[in-house]
Design a protein around this motif. Structure first.
Motif, PDB file in Angstrom:
ATOM      1  N   ASN A  73       0.842  -1.184   0.000  1.00 18.28           N
ATOM      2  CA  ASN A  73       0.000   0.000   0.000  1.00 18.28           C
ATOM      3  C   ASN A  73       0.889   1.250   0.000  1.00 18.28           C
ATOM      4  OD1 ASN A  73       0.923  -0.014   2.600  1.00 18.28           O
ATOM      5  ND2 ASN A  73      -1.070   0.088   3.574  1.00 18.28           N
ATOM      6  N   THR A  74       0.279   2.423  -0.100  1.00 18.17           N
ATOM      7  CA  THR A  74       1.036   3.647  -0.358  1.00 18.17           C
ATOM      8  C   THR A  74       2.042   3.983   0.735  1.00 18.17           C
ATOM      9  OG1 THR A  74      -0.791   4.910   0.559  1.00 18.17           O
ATOM     10  CG2 THR A  74      -0.720   4.661  -1.824  1.00 18.17           C
ATOM     11  N   ASP A  75       1.759   3.618   1.980  1.00 19.35           N
ATOM     12  CA  ASP A  75       2.717   3.922   3.048  1.00 19.35           C
ATOM     13  C   ASP A  75       3.477   2.672   3.489  1.00 19.35           C
ATOM     14  OD1 ASP A  75       0.219   4.187   5.738  1.00 19.35           O
ATOM     15  OD2 ASP A  75       0.671   2.614   4.286  1.00 19.35           O
ATOM     16  N   SER A  76       3.396   1.639   2.654  1.00 17.70           N
ATOM     17  CA  SER A  76       4.168   0.407   2.880  1.00 17.70           C
ATOM     18  C   SER A  76       3.930  -0.211   4.251  1.00 17.70           C
ATOM     19  CB  SER A  76       5.675   0.682   2.678  1.00 17.70           C
ATOM     20  OG  SER A  76       5.936   1.063   1.346  1.00 17.70           O
ATOM     21  N   THR A  77       2.696  -0.166   4.701  1.00 17.67           N
ATOM     22  CA  THR A  77       2.365  -0.819   5.963  1.00 17.67           C
ATOM     23  C   THR A  77       1.567  -2.093   5.752  1.00 17.67           C
ATOM     24  OG1 THR A  77       0.392   0.559   6.165  1.00 17.67           O
ATOM     25  CG2 THR A  77       2.408   1.346   7.250  1.00 17.67           C
ATOM     26  N   GLN A  78       1.323  -2.420   4.508  1.00 16.16           N
ATOM     27  CA  GLN A  78       0.512  -3.589   4.185  1.00 16.16           C
ATOM     28  C   GLN A  78       0.926  -4.131   2.821  1.00 16.16           C
ATOM     29  OE1 GLN A  78      -2.478  -5.126   5.879  1.00 16.16           O
ATOM     30  NE2 GLN A  78      -1.734  -6.631   4.431  1.00 16.16           N
ATOM     31  N   SER A  79       1.170  -5.432   2.767  1.00 13.76           N
ATOM     32  CA  SER A  79       1.494  -6.073   1.500  1.00 13.76           C
ATOM     33  C   SER A  79       0.344  -6.989   1.095  1.00 13.76           C
ATOM     34  CB  SER A  79       2.762  -6.914   1.626  1.00 13.76           C
ATOM     35  OG  SER A  79       3.889  -6.131   1.915  1.00 13.76           O
ATOM     36  N   THR A  80       0.203  -7.159  -0.187  1.00  8.86           N
ATOM     37  CA  THR A  80      -0.793  -8.079  -0.727  1.00  8.86           C
ATOM     38  C   THR A  80      -0.135  -8.972  -1.773  1.00  8.86           C
ATOM     39  OG1 THR A  80      -2.550  -6.449  -0.396  1.00  8.86           O
ATOM     40  CG2 THR A  80      -3.031  -8.280  -1.867  1.00  8.86           C
ATOM     41  N   LEU A  81      -0.447 -10.240  -1.710  1.00  7.70           N
ATOM     42  CA  LEU A  81      -0.010 -11.209  -2.712  1.00  7.70           C
ATOM     43  C   LEU A  81      -1.163 -11.425  -3.675  1.00  7.70           C
ATOM     44  CD1 LEU A  81       2.000 -13.471  -3.685  1.00  7.70           C
ATOM     45  CD2 LEU A  81       0.732 -15.010  -2.159  1.00  7.70           C
ATOM     46  N   TYR A  82      -0.860 -11.432  -4.959  1.00  6.33           N
ATOM     47  CA  TYR A  82      -1.891 -11.613  -5.975  1.00  6.33           C
ATOM     48  C   TYR A  82      -1.601 -12.841  -6.840  1.00  6.33           C
ATOM     49  CZ  TYR A  82      -3.128  -6.744  -4.967  1.00  6.33           C
ATOM     50  OH  TYR A  82      -3.512  -5.567  -4.350  1.00  6.33           O
ATOM     51  N   LEU A  83      -2.645 -13.353  -7.407  1.00  5.55           N
ATOM     52  CA  LEU A  83      -2.530 -14.354  -8.460  1.00  5.55           C
ATOM     53  C   LEU A  83      -3.510 -13.955  -9.554  1.00  5.55           C
ATOM     54  CD1 LEU A  83      -1.106 -17.016  -9.284  1.00  5.55           C
ATOM     55  CD2 LEU A  83      -3.167 -18.211  -8.495  1.00  5.55           C
ATOM     56  N   GLN A  84      -2.973 -13.400 -10.637  1.00  4.04           N
ATOM     57  CA  GLN A  84      -3.796 -13.046 -11.783  1.00  4.04           C
ATOM     58  C   GLN A  84      -3.959 -14.289 -12.642  1.00  4.04           C
ATOM     59  OE1 GLN A  84      -5.275  -9.891 -12.743  1.00  4.04           O
ATOM     60  NE2 GLN A  84      -6.308 -11.347 -14.089  1.00  4.04           N
ATOM     61  N   MET A  85      -5.192 -14.689 -12.846  1.00  2.79           N
ATOM     62  CA  MET A  85      -5.473 -15.912 -13.595  1.00  2.79           C
ATOM     63  C   MET A  85      -6.246 -15.557 -14.857  1.00  2.79           C
ATOM     64  SD  MET A  85      -6.504 -18.451 -10.453  1.00  2.79           S
ATOM     65  CE  MET A  85      -8.063 -17.644 -10.182  1.00  2.79           C
ATOM     66  N   THR A  86      -5.721 -15.936 -15.991  1.00  2.00           N
ATOM     67  CA  THR A  86      -6.396 -15.725 -17.266  1.00  2.00           C
ATOM     68  C   THR A  86      -6.521 -17.061 -17.991  1.00  2.00           C
ATOM     69  OG1 THR A  86      -4.324 -15.296 -18.440  1.00  2.00           O
ATOM     70  CG2 THR A  86      -5.429 -13.411 -17.444  1.00  2.00           C
ATOM     71  N   GLY A  87      -7.356 -17.093 -19.017  1.00  2.50           N
ATOM     72  CA  GLY A  87      -7.537 -18.332 -19.761  1.00  2.50           C
ATOM     73  C   GLY A  87      -7.942 -19.492 -18.876  1.00  2.50           C
ATOM     74  N   LEU A  88      -8.824 -19.236 -17.932  1.00  2.00           N
ATOM     75  CA  LEU A  88      -9.178 -20.260 -16.961  1.00  2.00           C
ATOM     76  C   LEU A  88      -9.828 -21.465 -17.632  1.00  2.00           C
ATOM     77  CD1 LEU A  88     -10.323 -17.939 -14.084  1.00  2.00           C
ATOM     78  CD2 LEU A  88      -8.578 -19.719 -13.895  1.00  2.00           C
ATOM     79  N   LYS A  89      -9.518 -22.624 -17.074  1.00  2.00           N
ATOM     80  CA  LYS A  89     -10.038 -23.889 -17.577  1.00  2.00           C
ATOM     81  C   LYS A  89     -10.796 -24.598 -16.458  1.00  2.00           C
ATOM     82  CE  LYS A  89      -5.865 -24.440 -20.409  1.00  2.00           C
ATOM     83  NZ  LYS A  89      -4.698 -25.332 -20.710  1.00  2.00           N
ATOM     84  N   PRO A  90     -11.694 -25.497 -16.804  1.00  2.00           N
ATOM     85  CA  PRO A  90     -12.427 -26.227 -15.748  1.00  2.00           C
ATOM     86  C   PRO A  90     -11.490 -26.933 -14.768  1.00  2.00           C
ATOM     87  CG  PRO A  90     -13.511 -26.535 -17.847  1.00  2.00           C
ATOM     88  CD  PRO A  90     -12.236 -25.791 -18.137  1.00  2.00           C
ATOM     89  N   GLU A  91     -10.348 -27.386 -15.237  1.00  2.00           N
ATOM     90  CA  GLU A  91      -9.406 -28.065 -14.339  1.00  2.00           C
ATOM     91  C   GLU A  91      -8.720 -27.113 -13.361  1.00  2.00           C
ATOM     92  OE1 GLU A  91      -9.523 -28.241 -17.688  1.00  2.00           O
ATOM     93  OE2 GLU A  91      -7.496 -28.380 -18.558  1.00  2.00           O
ATOM     94  N   ASP A  92      -8.939 -25.820 -13.498  1.00  2.00           N
ATOM     95  CA  ASP A  92      -8.439 -24.857 -12.519  1.00  2.00           C
ATOM     96  C   ASP A  92      -9.386 -24.730 -11.330  1.00  2.00           C
ATOM     97  OD1 ASP A  92      -7.402 -22.815 -15.265  1.00  2.00           O
ATOM     98  OD2 ASP A  92      -6.117 -24.068 -14.008  1.00  2.00           O
TER      99      ASP A  92
END
Length: 120
Positions: A73-92
């Motif tokens: 975040n802007t004051d570096s007091t909080q981090s976030t981990l992301y997983l951007q998922m595209t082309g999703l398949k039923p096996e996901d």
């Protein structure tokens, strides 16, 4: 305790972005992973990141479709981990968890995860 969010139900080919954070926690040199578990199957490692350098690794099944990254975040007091998922398949389809460690293939019993459902 990490809290995952961003899951949902999408059609095949759709996209979702998962998020993971712990209140007030800043990633500093941590290694983090996303792990998923499909119904009736064991946990499966999806992706990892070494936050100090941003180096990422992906399971072959998601390579080229998923992107793992972190942000503060802007004051570096909080981090976030992301997983951007595209082309999703039923096996996901499965419940996705964020955990500490590289190439992690399990998650704490107390983890809640976030559900991803991909339909045809």
């Amino acid at each position: 305790q990490f809290v995952e969010s961003g899951g949902g139900s999408v059609q095949s080919g759709g996209s979702l972005r998962l998020s993971c954070a712990a209140p007030g926690f800043v990633f500093s040199g941590d290694a983090l992973s996303w792990v998923r578990q499909a119904p009736g199957k064991g946990p499966e490692w999806v992706s990892s990141i070494a936050t100090a350098r941003g180096t990422a690794w992906y399971a072959h099944s998601v390579q080229g479709r998923f992107t793992i990254y972190t942000d503060n975040n802007t004051d570096s007091t909080q981090s976030t981990l992301y997983l951007q998922m595209t082309g999703l398949k039923p096996e996901d389809t499965g419940r996705y968890y964020c955990v500490r460690g590289i190439l992690a293939n399990n998650y704490p019993a107390s983890a809640r995860g976030t559900q991803v459902t991909v339909s045809t």
